[in-house]
Design a protein around this motif. Structure first.
Motif, PDB file in Angstrom:
ATOM      1  N   MET A 151       0.841  -1.189   0.000  1.00  0.00           N
ATOM      2  CA  MET A 151       0.000   0.000   0.000  1.00  0.00           C
ATOM      3  C   MET A 151       0.881   1.245   0.000  1.00  0.00           C
ATOM      4  N   THR A 154      -1.325   4.801  -0.969  1.00  0.00           N
ATOM      5  CA  THR A 154      -2.728   4.408  -1.052  1.00  0.00           C
ATOM      6  C   THR A 154      -3.571   5.344  -0.196  1.00  0.00           C
ATOM      7  N   PHE A 166      -4.840  -5.752   8.406  1.00  0.00           N
ATOM      8  CA  PHE A 166      -3.725  -5.207   7.632  1.00  0.00           C
ATOM      9  C   PHE A 166      -2.414  -5.882   8.016  1.00  0.00           C
ATOM     10  N   SER A 169       1.386  -5.850   6.246  1.00  0.00           N
ATOM     11  CA  SER A 169       1.271  -5.022   5.038  1.00  0.00           C
ATOM     12  C   SER A 169       2.375  -3.966   4.999  1.00  0.00           C
ATOM     13  N   ASN A 171       3.099  -0.150   4.255  1.00  0.00           N
ATOM     14  CA  ASN A 171       2.414   1.141   4.172  1.00  0.00           C
ATOM     15  C   ASN A 171       3.436   2.262   4.051  1.00  0.00           C
ATOM     16  N   SER A 174       1.031   6.276   2.772  1.00  0.00           N
ATOM     17  CA  SER A 174      -0.415   6.071   2.675  1.00  0.00           C
ATOM     18  C   SER A 174      -1.146   6.983   3.647  1.00  0.00           C
ATOM     19  N   TYR A 176      -4.746   7.523   6.053  1.00  0.00           N
ATOM     20  CA  TYR A 176      -5.946   6.982   6.693  1.00  0.00           C
ATOM     21  C   TYR A 176      -6.690   8.108   7.413  1.00  0.00           C
ATOM     22  N   SER A 189       3.255  -4.991  10.523  1.00  0.00           N
ATOM     23  CA  SER A 189       3.223  -4.149   9.323  1.00  0.00           C
ATOM     24  C   SER A 189       4.351  -3.131   9.349  1.00  0.00           C
ATOM     25  N   PHE A 191       5.656   0.790   8.317  1.00  0.00           N
ATOM     26  CA  PHE A 191       5.108   2.124   8.100  1.00  0.00           C
ATOM     27  C   PHE A 191       6.218   3.120   7.797  1.00  0.00           C
ATOM     28  N   VAL A 194       3.208   7.563   7.111  1.00  0.00           N
ATOM     29  CA  VAL A 194       1.778   7.269   6.999  1.00  0.00           C
ATOM     30  C   VAL A 194       0.996   8.277   7.832  1.00  0.00           C
TER      31      VAL A 194
END
Length: 206
Positions: A151, A154, A166, A169, A171, A174, A176, A189, A191, A194
């Motif tokens: 992502m 994203t 998630f 994943s 990131n 990205s 949110y 995940s 990051f 993000v």
């Protein structure tokens, strides 16, 4: 055209508007730049086909097999999609905006720059998919699976992402923003830059 075998054919630039394609097979066919507007599409097999730039606008698609297909720039806006298989398909620049998509499989699919904005995408499987540069703004993606997905840049803003997985994943850059991530799982995940600003992350696993 229902119950027909149209597999392994070149049907590019065809017009299937208002057709009944129930239980029809287009497996391994070339159907690029074709029109499926307002058609009845149930139990239909499009696996391994080339559907690039085709139009499925305003359709009900149920129990459809799109696996391993080229669906680059395909238009599926304003559609209702149930129990569809998009596994391992190319969906770069495809548009699903303003659609209802439930219990469908997008695992291992290539979704670069795809657009799901303003859609209900409940209980979908995006595991191991590439969603880089995709737009999932204003969506209800609750109970969906994004585990092992990529992502990068994203957008998942103003969205309901409750009880979403998630895990593992990637990131990067990205967003949110203003999203509900309650009870979501980001275990293991990665990051980088993000943006979770103004999001509800209560009871989430990070």
């Amino acid at each position: 055209l229902s119950n027909m075998d149209l597999s392994n054919m070149d049907l590019s630039f065809s017009n299937f508007e208002n057709s009944d394609l129930t239980n029809t097979s287009f497996k391994n066919s070339k159907i690029a730049n074709s029109n499926f507007l307002n058609s009845k599409i149930m139990e239909t097999d499009f696996s391994y086909s080339n559907l690039e730039s085709s139009i499925f606008l305003n359709n009900i698609l149920e129990n459809i097999n799109f696996s391993n297909s080229n669906m680059k720039s395909t238009n599926l806006k304003n559609s209702s999609i149930y129990n569809a298989n998009f596994q391992n398909s190319t969906l770069e620049f495809a548009s699903f905006s303003n659609s209802i998509i439930k219990n469908s499989n997008f695992s291992k699919s290539y979704l670069y720059y795809s657009d799901f904005s303003s859609s209900k995408i409940i209980k979908l499987d995006f595991s191991s998919a590439d969603l880089s540069f995709a737009k999932l703004n204003d969506v209800d993606a609750s109970y969906s699976n994004f585990s092992d997905s990529r992502m990068w840049k994203t957008q998942l803003n103003n969205s309901d992402l409750t009880n979403t997985n998630f895990e593992n994943s990637d990131n990067y850059f990205s967003t949110y923003i203003n999203s509900n991530l309650q009870n979501s799982n980001f275990k293991n995940s990665r990051f980088s830059d993000v943006d979770f600003s103004n999001s509800n992350m209560s009871d989430s696993f990070l």
